[in-house]
Write an enzyme that holds these catalytic residues in place. Sequence first.
Site, PDB file in Angstrom:
ATOM      1  CG  ASN A  12      -1.702   1.237   1.415  1.00 46.90           C
ATOM      2  OD1 ASN A  12      -1.819   2.037   0.484  1.00 46.90           O
ATOM      3  ND2 ASN A  12      -2.269   1.417   2.604  1.00 46.90           N
ATOM      4  CE  LYS A  14      -0.172   3.408   4.735  1.00 48.32           C
ATOM      5  NZ  LYS A  14      -0.225   3.537   6.171  1.00 48.32           N
ATOM      6  CG  HIS A 104      -5.796   1.880   4.906  1.00 43.37           C
ATOM      7  ND1 HIS A 104      -5.429   2.890   5.750  1.00 43.37           N
ATOM      8  CD2 HIS A 104      -4.779   0.995   4.887  1.00 43.37           C
ATOM      9  CE1 HIS A 104      -4.212   2.616   6.227  1.00 43.37           C
ATOM     10  NE2 HIS A 104      -3.802   1.477   5.710  1.00 43.37           N
ATOM     11  CD  GLU A 106      -3.157   5.618   6.547  1.00 44.29           C
ATOM     12  OE1 GLU A 106      -3.070   5.689   5.315  1.00 44.29           O
ATOM     13  OE2 GLU A 106      -2.280   5.089   7.260  1.00 44.29           O
ATOM     14  CD  GLU A 174      -3.506  -2.595   7.242  1.00 42.12           C
ATOM     15  OE1 GLU A 174      -2.346  -2.738   6.846  1.00 42.12           O
ATOM     16  OE2 GLU A 174      -4.189  -1.598   6.967  1.00 42.12           O
ATOM     17  N   GLY A 180       2.244   2.110  10.823  1.00 43.00           N
ATOM     18  CA  GLY A 180       3.223   3.197  10.751  1.00 43.00           C
ATOM     19  C   GLY A 180       3.905   3.499  12.067  1.00 43.00           C
ATOM     20  CB  SER A 220       4.929  -2.039  12.174  1.00 43.02           C
ATOM     21  OG  SER A 220       4.544  -0.691  12.428  1.00 43.02           O
TER      22      SER A 220
HETATM   23  P1  PGA Z   1       2.761   0.195   7.740  1.00 42.53           P
HETATM   24  O1  PGA Z   1       1.310   0.459   7.078  1.00 42.53           O
HETATM   25  O2  PGA Z   1       3.287  -1.091   7.122  1.00 42.53           O
HETATM   26  O3  PGA Z   1       3.587   1.395   7.358  1.00 42.53           O
HETATM   27  O4  PGA Z   1       2.570   0.048   9.201  1.00 42.53           O
HETATM   28  C1  PGA Z   1       0.407  -0.591   6.841  1.00 42.53           C
HETATM   29  C2  PGA Z   1      -0.836  -0.044   6.185  1.00 42.53           C
HETATM   30  O5  PGA Z   1      -1.239   1.087   6.502  1.00 42.53           O
HETATM   31  O6  PGA Z   1      -1.455  -0.734   5.355  1.00 42.53           O
END
Ligand code: PGA
Length: 261
Positions: A12, A14, A104, A106, A174, A180, A220
């Site tokens: 992803n 983003k 997601h 976000e 997730e 993140g 992560s």
């Molecule tokens: P990350 O993000 O691997 O940077 O923790 C995962 C995601 O948001 O799908």
Amino acid sequence: MVTTRLPLIAGNWKMNLDHLQAIAFVQKLSWTLDEARHDRSASEVAVFPPFTDLRSVQTLVDAEKFSIAYGAQDLSAHDAGAFTGEISGAFLASLGCTYVLVGHSERRQYHGETDEVLGAKVGAALRYGIVPVLCVGETAADLEEFGASAVPVAQLKATLAGISPDADIVIAYEPVWAIGSGKAATEEQAEQVCAALRHTLSEIVDADFASRTRILYGGSVKSGNIASFMRQPNIDGALVGGASLEVAEFASIVRFYKHVI
Ligand code: PGA
């Protein structure tokens, strides 16, 4: 019945990498995987670039016959019409998208997407033959108040009510606090929630649907921890954010089977 679920490693991006950077990235990723003799029967790789990159990625993947799937990070619940700024599943299908992310954290957090809207988006993806990757997960406050499984299970139930047993979907668990943050869930916790999600799929759809649907862990994920997740029986891959933006690191995650005993 023995079901083999092909592991999926999904990147992803983003809001990172423009269309020129996307072309360079996908080219390099394909070369890196070829050079490392990536075994395509051991894991599938998919990237999720921004909308504006998709046409460039399609052209490259088609021309070079790369074995890299791609998808969008969101889609509209509507098919067409007066929805300024929205992107229809029809457009994504005509760009050759195999997958689309739905819900997601976000999108839920910054764009107010509710389970009801997300259920409609899952339906829109399926109408156009695109596999929705439905993201669910608890916040740190949810974890403290309800434990790890309750919120993701409730999100799954609310979003997938009435889904056809023939539908092809992917679930991504997730935990929001792990995204993140550099602080991934433990493999035990991730497995526990993914097992609960699979059990929920058997309750709301049926046992066959539950056993063939891939459930990914995200939050992560790095080359250093992917193996511990992939050893778990109910984890069928990963949704990777930050670590999907570096070719060598992402390719190493895709080749997790080299370090899973
Ligand atoms: P990350 O993000 O691997 O940077 O923790 C995962 C995601 O948001 O799908």
